[in-house]
Design a protein around this motif. Structure first.
Motif, PDB file in Angstrom:
ATOM      1  N   GLU A  44      55.422 -44.688 -39.697  1.00  9.23           N
ATOM      2  CA  GLU A  44      54.127 -44.139 -40.113  1.00  9.23           C
ATOM      3  C   GLU A  44      54.315 -43.553 -41.502  1.00  9.23           C
ATOM      4  N   VAL A  45      53.439 -43.932 -42.418  1.00  8.42           N
ATOM      5  CA  VAL A  45      53.573 -43.469 -43.802  1.00  8.42           C
ATOM      6  C   VAL A  45      52.428 -42.527 -44.160  1.00  8.42           C
ATOM      7  N   PHE A  46      52.730 -41.614 -45.034  1.00  8.33           N
ATOM      8  CA  PHE A  46      51.762 -40.615 -45.515  1.00  8.33           C
ATOM      9  C   PHE A  46      51.854 -40.588 -47.039  1.00  8.33           C
ATOM     10  N   ILE A  47      50.712 -40.708 -47.686  1.00 12.06           N
ATOM     11  CA  ILE A  47      50.699 -40.643 -49.151  1.00 12.06           C
ATOM     12  C   ILE A  47      49.687 -39.622 -49.608  1.00 12.06           C
ATOM     13  N   LYS A  48      50.087 -38.795 -50.532  1.00 11.18           N
ATOM     14  CA  LYS A  48      49.141 -37.931 -51.236  1.00 11.18           C
ATOM     15  C   LYS A  48      48.918 -38.598 -52.586  1.00 11.18           C
ATOM     16  N   SER A  49      47.667 -39.014 -52.829  1.00 11.44           N
ATOM     17  CA  SER A  49      47.398 -39.686 -54.097  1.00 11.44           C
ATOM     18  C   SER A  49      46.504 -38.819 -54.974  1.00 11.44           C
ATOM     19  N   GLY A  50      46.481 -39.150 -56.241  1.00 15.06           N
ATOM     20  CA  GLY A  50      45.615 -38.477 -57.207  1.00 15.06           C
ATOM     21  C   GLY A  50      45.536 -39.331 -58.445  1.00 15.06           C
ATOM     22  N   ASN A  51      44.327 -39.531 -58.961  1.00  9.57           N
ATOM     23  CA  ASN A  51      44.127 -40.395 -60.136  1.00  9.57           C
ATOM     24  C   ASN A  51      44.744 -41.774 -59.946  1.00  9.57           C
ATOM     25  N   GLY A  52      44.700 -42.260 -58.733  1.00 11.75           N
ATOM     26  CA  GLY A  52      45.200 -43.609 -58.476  1.00 11.75           C
ATOM     27  C   GLY A  52      46.711 -43.721 -58.477  1.00 11.75           C
ATOM     28  N   ILE A  53      47.379 -42.587 -58.370  1.00 10.61           N
ATOM     29  CA  ILE A  53      48.848 -42.593 -58.443  1.00 10.61           C
ATOM     30  C   ILE A  53      49.443 -41.989 -57.170  1.00 10.61           C
ATOM     31  N   VAL A  54      50.599 -42.484 -56.776  1.00 14.26           N
ATOM     32  CA  VAL A  54      51.306 -41.895 -55.633  1.00 14.26           C
ATOM     33  C   VAL A  54      51.922 -40.579 -56.090  1.00 14.26           C
ATOM     34  N   LYS A  55      51.325 -39.483 -55.640  1.00  8.49           N
ATOM     35  CA  LYS A  55      51.862 -38.170 -56.018  1.00  8.49           C
ATOM     36  C   LYS A  55      53.028 -37.789 -55.115  1.00  8.49           C
ATOM     37  N   ASP A  56      52.870 -38.117 -53.837  1.00  3.37           N
ATOM     38  CA  ASP A  56      53.950 -37.804 -52.894  1.00  3.37           C
ATOM     39  C   ASP A  56      53.865 -38.774 -51.716  1.00  3.37           C
ATOM     40  N   VAL A  57      54.970 -38.970 -51.083  1.00  2.00           N
ATOM     41  CA  VAL A  57      55.005 -39.914 -49.961  1.00  2.00           C
ATOM     42  C   VAL A  57      56.072 -39.483 -48.958  1.00  2.00           C
ATOM     43  N   ARG A  58      55.738 -39.683 -47.684  1.00  4.31           N
ATOM     44  CA  ARG A  58      56.702 -39.391 -46.605  1.00  4.31           C
ATOM     45  C   ARG A  58      56.556 -40.462 -45.527  1.00  4.31           C
ATOM     46  N   PHE A  59      57.542 -40.496 -44.670  1.00  5.39           N
ATOM     47  CA  PHE A  59      57.405 -41.393 -43.521  1.00  5.39           C
ATOM     48  C   PHE A  59      58.120 -40.800 -42.318  1.00  5.39           C
ATOM     49  N   ILE A  60      57.653 -41.227 -41.158  1.00  2.00           N
ATOM     50  CA  ILE A  60      58.387 -40.951 -39.927  1.00  2.00           C
ATOM     51  C   ILE A  60      58.515 -42.290 -39.202  1.00  2.00           C
ATOM     52  N   GLY A  61      59.461 -42.389 -38.329  1.00  3.89           N
ATOM     53  CA  GLY A  61      59.570 -43.650 -37.616  1.00  3.89           C
ATOM     54  C   GLY A  61      60.781 -43.676 -36.737  1.00  3.89           C
ATOM     55  N   LYS A  62      60.836 -44.745 -35.985  1.00  2.00           N
ATOM     56  CA  LYS A  62      62.027 -44.960 -35.179  1.00  2.00           C
ATOM     57  C   LYS A  62      62.311 -46.459 -35.194  1.00  2.00           C
ATOM     58  N   ALA A 116      53.177 -51.121 -44.162  1.00  3.63           N
ATOM     59  CA  ALA A 116      52.378 -49.964 -43.738  1.00  3.63           C
ATOM     60  C   ALA A 116      51.715 -49.302 -44.943  1.00  3.63           C
ATOM     61  N   VAL A 117      52.464 -49.179 -46.029  1.00  3.12           N
ATOM     62  CA  VAL A 117      51.907 -48.571 -47.242  1.00  3.12           C
ATOM     63  C   VAL A 117      50.779 -49.444 -47.792  1.00  3.12           C
ATOM     64  N   GLN A 118      51.017 -50.737 -47.850  1.00  3.98           N
ATOM     65  CA  GLN A 118      49.969 -51.629 -48.377  1.00  3.98           C
ATOM     66  C   GLN A 118      48.709 -51.554 -47.527  1.00  3.98           C
ATOM     67  N   LYS A 119      48.863 -51.598 -46.218  1.00  4.82           N
ATOM     68  CA  LYS A 119      47.684 -51.543 -45.348  1.00  4.82           C
ATOM     69  C   LYS A 119      46.992 -50.195 -45.492  1.00  4.82           C
ATOM     70  N   GLY A 120      47.791 -49.146 -45.590  1.00  2.39           N
ATOM     71  CA  GLY A 120      47.211 -47.814 -45.760  1.00  2.39           C
ATOM     72  C   GLY A 120      46.385 -47.704 -47.031  1.00  2.39           C
ATOM     73  N   ILE A 121      46.876 -48.281 -48.104  1.00  4.42           N
ATOM     74  CA  ILE A 121      46.146 -48.236 -49.384  1.00  4.42           C
ATOM     75  C   ILE A 121      44.825 -49.019 -49.251  1.00  4.42           C
ATOM     76  N   VAL A 122      44.907 -50.170 -48.623  1.00  2.00           N
ATOM     77  CA  VAL A 122      43.696 -50.983 -48.460  1.00  2.00           C
ATOM     78  C   VAL A 122      42.684 -50.268 -47.556  1.00  2.00           C
ATOM     79  N   MET A 123      43.165 -49.767 -46.428  1.00  3.13           N
ATOM     80  CA  MET A 123      42.264 -49.098 -45.482  1.00  3.13           C
ATOM     81  C   MET A 123      41.675 -47.837 -46.089  1.00  3.13           C
ATOM     82  N   GLY A 124      42.491 -47.173 -46.886  1.00  2.00           N
ATOM     83  CA  GLY A 124      41.997 -45.944 -47.504  1.00  2.00           C
ATOM     84  C   GLY A 124      41.062 -46.235 -48.670  1.00  2.00           C
TER      85      GLY A 124
END
Ligand code: FES
Length: 127
Positions: A44-62, A116-124
């Motif tokens: 699972e990926v988490f992105i904090k974006s701003g001005n179209g840029i990845v400001k921060d990113v994290r993930f959890i997973g197994k 996951a990141v690509q899908k997240g960007i599209v869905m968001g």
């Protein structure tokens, strides 16, 4: 001295044992959970974006060492990048970041976080 291949494998395992960017981002505006249907491993990926840029990113997973190490390496690589550019990246660019050549069977593992990141960007709707 260790053969180069062992060194690369060790580098991958080090990411698996001590992943970069592991955890949740509370203020994420992009979030996506994806899994590998073959084995059930997930990221699972988490992105904090701003001005179209990845400001921060994290993930959890197994999952397997490759999927989790690749998530560590990939998330580290996209900090500060344009969401648009991340969305346009191809599989080869992501596979090329890994210290080892991934066998055909493990490609899905290696691309799990990227997808996951690509899908997240599209869905968001962010890029
Ligand atoms: Fe499941 Fe690698 S074996 S992601």
């Amino acid at each position: 001295m260790m053969p180069a291949e062992d060194l690369y494998r060790e580098e991958l395992l080090e990411h698996y044992r001590n992943p970069q960017n592991y955890g949740k981002l509370r203020n994420a505006d992009i979030r996506y959970r994806d899994f590998n249907p073959v084995c059930g491993d997930e990221v699972e990926v988490f992105i904090k974006s701003g001005n179209g840029i990845v400001k921060d990113v994290r993930f959890i997973g197994k999952g397997c060492a490759i999927s989790q190490a690749a998530a560590s390496i990939f998330t580290e690589s996209i900090k500060g990048k344009k969401l648009f550019d991340v969305r346009q990246m191809g599989n080869d660019a992501v596979l090329g970041m890994l210290p080892v050549k991934v066998s055909h069977l493990r490609i899905k593992c290696a691309l799990l976080a990227f997808k996951a990141v690509q899908k997240g960007i599209v869905m968001g709707g962010k890029a």
